[in-house]
Design a protein around this motif. Structure first.
Motif, PDB file in Angstrom:
ATOM      1  N   ILE A  97      -4.233 -22.278  19.091  1.00 48.62           N
ATOM      2  CA  ILE A  97      -3.268 -22.247  17.990  1.00 48.62           C
ATOM      3  C   ILE A  97      -3.706 -21.240  16.934  1.00 48.62           C
ATOM      4  N   ALA A  98      -4.973 -21.302  16.530  1.00 52.39           N
ATOM      5  CA  ALA A  98      -5.474 -20.409  15.487  1.00 52.39           C
ATOM      6  C   ALA A  98      -5.359 -18.946  15.904  1.00 52.39           C
ATOM      7  N   ALA A  99      -5.696 -18.636  17.161  1.00 50.08           N
ATOM      8  CA  ALA A  99      -5.638 -17.252  17.628  1.00 50.08           C
ATOM      9  C   ALA A  99      -4.205 -16.741  17.683  1.00 50.08           C
ATOM     10  N   ARG A 100      -3.291 -17.555  18.160  1.00 47.91           N
ATOM     11  CA  ARG A 100      -1.901 -17.130  18.253  1.00 47.91           C
ATOM     12  C   ARG A 100      -1.286 -16.940  16.864  1.00 47.91           C
ATOM     13  N   GLN A 101      -1.594 -17.811  15.950  1.00 47.15           N
ATOM     14  CA  GLN A 101      -1.078 -17.648  14.589  1.00 47.15           C
ATOM     15  C   GLN A 101      -1.656 -16.395  13.932  1.00 47.15           C
ATOM     16  N   ARG A 102      -2.943 -16.143  14.181  1.00 44.74           N
ATOM     17  CA  ARG A 102      -3.563 -14.927  13.637  1.00 44.74           C
ATOM     18  C   ARG A 102      -2.878 -13.674  14.185  1.00 44.74           C
ATOM     19  N   ASN A 103      -2.598 -13.649  15.475  1.00 45.26           N
ATOM     20  CA  ASN A 103      -1.951 -12.481  16.069  1.00 45.26           C
ATOM     21  C   ASN A 103      -0.526 -12.318  15.556  1.00 45.26           C
ATOM     22  N   TRP A 104       0.161 -13.444  15.302  1.00 48.09           N
ATOM     23  CA  TRP A 104       1.502 -13.374  14.714  1.00 48.09           C
ATOM     24  C   TRP A 104       1.443 -12.655  13.362  1.00 48.09           C
ATOM     25  N   ARG A 105       0.495 -13.056  12.529  1.00 47.17           N
ATOM     26  CA  ARG A 105       0.366 -12.441  11.200  1.00 47.17           C
ATOM     27  C   ARG A 105       0.032 -10.961  11.311  1.00 47.17           C
ATOM     28  N   ARG A 106      -0.772 -10.588  12.278  1.00 49.22           N
ATOM     29  CA  ARG A 106      -1.106  -9.176  12.477  1.00 49.22           C
ATOM     30  C   ARG A 106       0.137  -8.373  12.850  1.00 49.22           C
ATOM     31  N   TYR A 107       0.956  -8.923  13.729  1.00 51.41           N
ATOM     32  CA  TYR A 107       2.214  -8.259  14.070  1.00 51.41           C
ATOM     33  C   TYR A 107       3.079  -8.081  12.819  1.00 51.41           C
ATOM     34  N   CYS A 108       3.166  -9.127  12.009  1.00 47.87           N
ATOM     35  CA  CYS A 108       4.010  -9.063  10.820  1.00 47.87           C
ATOM     36  C   CYS A 108       3.589  -7.934   9.891  1.00 47.87           C
ATOM     37  N   GLN A 109       2.290  -7.691   9.781  1.00 48.49           N
ATOM     38  CA  GLN A 109       1.811  -6.599   8.939  1.00 48.49           C
ATOM     39  C   GLN A 109       2.389  -5.261   9.397  1.00 48.49           C
ATOM     40  N   HIS A 110       2.515  -5.100  10.703  1.00 42.86           N
ATOM     41  CA  HIS A 110       3.070  -3.856  11.246  1.00 42.86           C
ATOM     42  C   HIS A 110       4.597  -3.818  11.148  1.00 42.86           C
ATOM     43  N   LEU A 111       5.236  -4.945  11.406  1.00 41.93           N
ATOM     44  CA  LEU A 111       6.679  -4.959  11.602  1.00 41.93           C
ATOM     45  C   LEU A 111       7.474  -5.020  10.305  1.00 41.93           C
ATOM     46  N   ASN A 112       6.909  -5.570   9.248  1.00 43.27           N
ATOM     47  CA  ASN A 112       7.638  -5.674   7.985  1.00 43.27           C
ATOM     48  C   ASN A 112       8.039  -4.282   7.482  1.00 43.27           C
ATOM     49  N   GLY A 113       9.336  -4.064   7.381  1.00 44.35           N
ATOM     50  CA  GLY A 113       9.849  -2.791   6.888  1.00 44.35           C
ATOM     51  C   GLY A 113       9.911  -1.679   7.914  1.00 44.35           C
TER      52      GLY A 113
END
Length: 394
Positions: A283-299
């Motif tokens: 769970i922790a690893a998948r949530q961390r990777n989600w947040r990393r994607y968001c850093q790239h994808l926002n905007g």
């Protein structure tokens, strides 16, 4: 163009992006908290060879008869609904749009005196927010609820939720590198169940999967996949079956239910391996990777996150995005060793898609990016560098 330094990612990183590695170590290892089976402690759980087998058994457990009607979401893979068709049930689709919500007001107008059950899907690890309202709707009309948790195994205050449906079904290989494996959980107290899976796991598929896993461990996933395609004389994916000019593209052949798997239980290899994985770590690893994607994808221009926020207690399956020319982008990513998927591409020929424009648009545009627990920041950065380059160069 994509940064050449990032394109020179080491082979082990590219291979980790392709798929979750299945290793012999997971067969012997044991998680201190009991692994995935511990999520189902004190529940009436039955383990199936695969989730489709569990869904087919659910039809019998619920006492559904040939000719009965089940209302199911229009945004679907098709593979999860084909066991219902095999059981002789009439599947009618209710609307699901870009919000991915299963809403009672979209279901209730379709209920008839033939309707016996409602099928609900939790998408991409995000639990349906109005599930209690759907349960209330089913109770008012005397309907059973089948809760599909195949994509949400690790979501919820207590992971492996699935308490609301009369029965719920789960999938293991989407979250952990195991040999197939699914579960049927019976929640309704009035349902009396024996052993719905009295037959052993089929030997040939198990042996083939073990052989592929061994080859991938020796050569790496990318090289092993290329070798298997050469051995089969297959240079490209099979053309959709039954495709006709002007008709909807059919879903892949192997998505249709295999009647020979009815009643097949989980393999010993999968059952043992499930005990090796730490749910909290996944769970922790998948949530961390989600947040990393968001850093790239926002905007980012030319791409949109289908689910821009990670809901409370949600463990994402993948990162779903909407992009133009989805199939082309998916092929280009796959050619670069990235396990992106044109999510749920193709349409079951056993379902009536008339009037389901919202769900059909999702099936034609959603791209699934991997974020499983074996990936780290460098993998996500690599994936996004390649994707940004593809979008920029279109």
């Amino acid at each position: 163009m994509v940064d050449k330094k990032l394109m020179q990612v080491p082979t082990q990183i590219a291979d980790a992006v392709v798929t979750m590695p299945m290793t012999a170590g997971s067969f012997w290892a044991r998680d201190a908290k009991g692994g995935i089976p511990a999520l189902f402690a004190d529940r009436r759980v039955h383990y199936a060879f695969q989730t489709r087998v569990a869904i087919r058994a659910a039809c019998d457990v619920l006492g559904l008869q040939a000719g009965d009607e089940v209302l199911a979401p229009a945004y679907n893979c098709g593979s999860e609904l084909d066991p219902l068709v095999h059981a002789g049930l009439k599947v009618r689709l209710y609307p699901v749009d870009a919000d991915l919500l299963v809403a009672p007001e979209r279901i209730e107008p379709l209920i008839t005196n033939r309707t016996k059950a409602v099928y609900v899907i939790h998408y991409f690890g995000m639990l349906q927010p109005d599930l209690a309202a759907v349960r209330s709707l089913c109770d008012r009309h005397g309907l059973r609820m089948i809760e599909d948790c195949a994509l949400s195994l690790l979501s919820g205050k207590a992971p492996a939720e699935g308490y609301t449906g009369d029965v719920s079904v789960f999938c293991f290989h989407k979250f952990a590198p195991v040999l197939q494996g699914g579960a049927l959980v019976v929640n309704a107290p009035d349902l009396k169940v024996g052993n719905p899976f009295p037959r052993p796991a089929p030997g040939k598929p198990v042996v083939k999967t073990l052989a592929r896993a061994g080859l991938a461990n020796v050569l790496g996933p990318s090289r092993s996949q290329r070798m298997l395609r050469r051995l089969r004389g297959q240079r490209h994916e099979e053309a959709p079956c039954g495709a006709q000019p002007g008709a909807l593209e059919d879903m892949p052949r192997h998505y249709y239910f295999d009647p020979g798997l009815c009643g097949r239980g989980i393999s010993a290899f999968a059952a043992r391996s499930l005990q090796a994985f730490s749910a909290s770590g996944m769970i922790a690893a998948r949530q961390r990777n989600w947040r990393r994607y968001c850093q790239h994808l926002n905007g980012m221009q030319g791409i949109r996150m289908l689910l821009p926020e990670l809901g409370p207690h949600s463990c994402p399956l993948t990162m779903p995005v909407v992009v133009d020319e989805r199939d082309h982008v998916a092929r280009e990513l796959q050619a670069r060793g990235i396990g992106a998927t044109p999510w749920w591409a193709g349409f079951s020929r056993n379902l009536d898609w008339m009037g389901q424009d919202g769900a059909m648009a999702l099936k034609d545009t959603v791209l699934s990016l991997p974020l499983h627990q074996f990936l780290g920041d460098e993998h996500v950065d690599y994936i996004m560098s390649v994707l940004q380059g593809l979008i920029r160069d279109r």
